[in-house]
Write a protein that holds these residues in place. Structure first.
Motif, mmCIF file in Angstrom:
data_model
loop_
_atom_site.group_PDB
_atom_site.id
_atom_site.type_symbol
_atom_site.label_atom_id
_atom_site.label_comp_id
_atom_site.label_asym_id
_atom_site.label_seq_id
_atom_site.Cartn_x
_atom_site.Cartn_y
_atom_site.Cartn_z
ATOM 1 N N SER A 95 0.870 -1.245 0.139
ATOM 2 C CA SER A 95 0.140 0.047 0.186
ATOM 3 C C SER A 95 0.862 1.129 0.017
ATOM 4 O O SER A 95 0.169 2.500 -0.133
ATOM 5 C CB SER A 95 -0.918 -0.024 1.166
ATOM 6 O OG SER A 95 -0.277 -0.132 2.457
ATOM 7 N N VAL A 96 2.296 1.189 0.009
ATOM 8 C CA VAL A 96 3.203 2.231 0.191
ATOM 9 C C VAL A 96 4.097 1.783 -0.598
ATOM 10 O O VAL A 96 4.877 0.613 -0.533
ATOM 11 C CB VAL A 96 3.731 2.759 1.412
ATOM 12 C CG1 VAL A 96 4.440 3.917 1.438
ATOM 13 C CG2 VAL A 96 2.440 2.935 2.442
ATOM 14 N N ARG A 97 4.831 2.289 -1.631
ATOM 15 C CA ARG A 97 6.218 2.421 -2.441
ATOM 16 C C ARG A 97 6.990 3.450 -1.907
ATOM 17 O O ARG A 97 6.468 4.757 -1.557
ATOM 18 C CB ARG A 97 5.802 2.790 -3.615
ATOM 19 C CG ARG A 97 4.861 1.405 -4.577
ATOM 20 C CD ARG A 97 4.830 1.652 -5.984
ATOM 21 N NE ARG A 97 4.544 2.931 -6.378
ATOM 22 C CZ ARG A 97 3.315 3.101 -6.895
ATOM 23 N NH1 ARG A 97 2.328 2.408 -6.717
ATOM 24 N NH2 ARG A 97 2.971 4.352 -7.293
ATOM 25 N N VAL A 98 8.299 2.978 -1.825
ATOM 26 C CA VAL A 98 9.492 4.104 -1.393
ATOM 27 C C VAL A 98 10.465 3.957 -2.477
ATOM 28 O O VAL A 98 10.732 2.776 -3.001
ATOM 29 C CB VAL A 98 9.982 3.322 -0.017
ATOM 30 C CG1 VAL A 98 11.169 4.602 0.432
ATOM 31 C CG2 VAL A 98 8.900 3.107 0.760
ATOM 32 N N GLU A 99 10.702 5.078 -2.977
ATOM 33 C CA GLU A 99 11.801 5.276 -4.011
ATOM 34 C C GLU A 99 12.860 6.135 -3.599
ATOM 35 O O GLU A 99 12.678 7.528 -3.230
ATOM 36 C CB GLU A 99 11.256 5.415 -5.505
ATOM 37 C CG GLU A 99 12.102 5.534 -6.400
ATOM 38 C CD GLU A 99 11.450 6.152 -7.708
ATOM 39 O OE1 GLU A 99 12.358 6.232 -8.993
ATOM 40 O OE2 GLU A 99 10.405 6.530 -7.906
#
Length: 428
Positions: A151-155
């Motif tokens: 539900s969360v993406r980190v880049e």
């Protein structure tokens, strides 16, 4: 409560604790119909022995359990003090309206622990540790610069940890899954030595009314609340004690007094597209810089939904003053980005087409070691940890009671028959 000697109350001290422990075990397991009596016994016991209970459950403050583990340890050490794991598990399988209300007993427990200065401070400090999930994912994330948590993406890009909330089907309405993903994402961003500043933004939605548009957050997922999937330990306390406080105060990977200090804290920027409702607006109160599209709006409808909006009641008056805070929380006033009052809550407002460029400009301004150092000092001056601890102690009990109040159960019941497109459980 009374001890074995009728008429006497619980007393501090080792001998008194042993005697009161026996009385607690005998009296707190009486007829389940006498729920109020059991809760009175438990509350009276904790009013005197909360520090001792916490010390035993943490092996003399040498362990740092999170709330669920703490409750299980305390319940095993003090039979009758808390619902059993089996009782909690059985309750968890039921919709909210059919639950026994065991989380009220958890609210009594955590309220007492947080009110106790040493125990409460230790628990708050423990919750600033990185989660095991984040530590397990850290090597792969550090190597690749990206992690898709669901539900969360980190880049990581150009020294910025870009956290994107991507529950596209429900307008980023929060449930326990998203709280877990958010805390993991925050941990990864703060642990990453190549990150100077963090950005939080909503992703592009597939919800029919907002298809193809970014949305920040619709707040608490009321469908999950109705289904009984919003718990005191896994959602309400974890959210407040976990990733919100980590954004504000940083990670504390260890407590060994190392030099230099081990705290990992970084500046946070948010971009609000569409709306920041409920928990989405609460998030803005712990961030350093907020940009909003000119067609966005903010609201805290918790009172209309029958619950307490986390620590917003504690923080909001710092931004708005007491009168506007009461209008927002008690009356449900919506603040549009173009309202004059929005400048108390939002730093910059831009036409939607200009927001991307403005976000990059803001991120550039928030780089630098001096920015991070001054941010820490501003936060230290603004929020007293002991005052927050006392507030959260009251919140734990008040929110637990609210979850089982007749008005909340009547409201959440409305969402059980909604069409699938409204999975957030809120009309927006």
């Amino acid at each position: 409560m009374t001890t074995a000697r009728e008429g006497s109350g619980p007393r501090a001290g080792g001998a008194a604790l042993a005697e009161d422990r026996t009385t607690l075990r005998q009296r707190a397991r009486r007829d389940p119909a006498h729920g109020d009596e059991r809760r009175s016994v438990r509350a009276a016991f904790l009013a005197v022995h909360a520090e001792a209970v916490y010390a035993e459950a943490t092996a003399g403050y040498t362990r740092r359990p999170r709330p669920a583990e703490l409750a299980e340890s305390a319940g095993a050490a003090f039979p009758g003090l808390l619902p059993t794991p089996a009782e909690l598990a059985a309750d968890r399988r039921l919709p909210q309206a059919l639950k026994e209300g065991h989380e009220i007993d958890l609210g009594i427990f955590f309220g007492a622990v947080l009110h106790a200065p040493a125990a409460g401070a230790h628990l708050l400090e423990s919750m600033l540790r990185p989660t095991p999930r984040a530590l397990a994912l850290l090597p792969a994330y550090t190597a690749s610069g990206a992690a898709d948590l669901g539900s969360v993406r980190v880049e990581r890009r150009d020294g910025v940890a870009r956290l994107t909330m991507c529950r596209d089907d429900c307008l980023n309405a929060e449930d326990e899954r998203q709280v877990d993903d958010m805390e993991t994402a925050v941990d990864l961003a703060l642990l990453d030595p190549a990150v100077d500043v963090c950005l939080l933004r909503g992703g592009v939605m597939t919800h029919p009314r907002y298809r193809g548009r970014r949305v920040f957050s619709a707040g608490l997922n009321l469908k999950s609340l109705h289904a009984g999937d919003i718990s005191l330990m896994g959602f309400l306390l974890r959210r407040e004690l976990g990733y919100l406080r980590k954004i504000w105060g940083g990670l504390h990977p260890d407590g060994n007094g190392h030099w230099p200090p081990a705290v990992r804290a970084k500046p946070w920027v948010a971009a609000v597209d569409g709306f920041a409702i409920g928990g989405g607006m609460q998030l803005l109160l712990v961030l350093d810089h907020v940009l909003a599209a000119s067609d966005a709006y903010l609201s805290l409808p918790a009172a209309q939904e029958g619950i307490v909006p986390g620590a917003a009641n504690f923080r909001l008056t710092r931004f708005t003053g007491p009168r506007l805070a009461r209008q927002i929380i008690l009356e449900g006033r919506t603040i549009h980005a173009t309202d004059p009052e929005a400048r108390l809550l939002v730093d910059e407002v831009h036409p939607p087409g200009d927001l991307d460029r403005a976000v990059e400009d803001a991120l550039d301004r928030f780089r630098g070691q001096a920015v991070a150092a001054n941010r820490r000092m501003l936060n230290a001056a603004e929020e007293d940890p002991d005052a927050l601890r006392r507030y959260l102690a009251d919140f734990a009990l008040e929110q637990a009671r609210r979850l089982y109040s007749t008005d909340v159960l009547a409201k959440v019941g409305r969402f059980s028959d909604r069409r699938p497109a409204d999975r957030a459980g809120r009309q927006v």
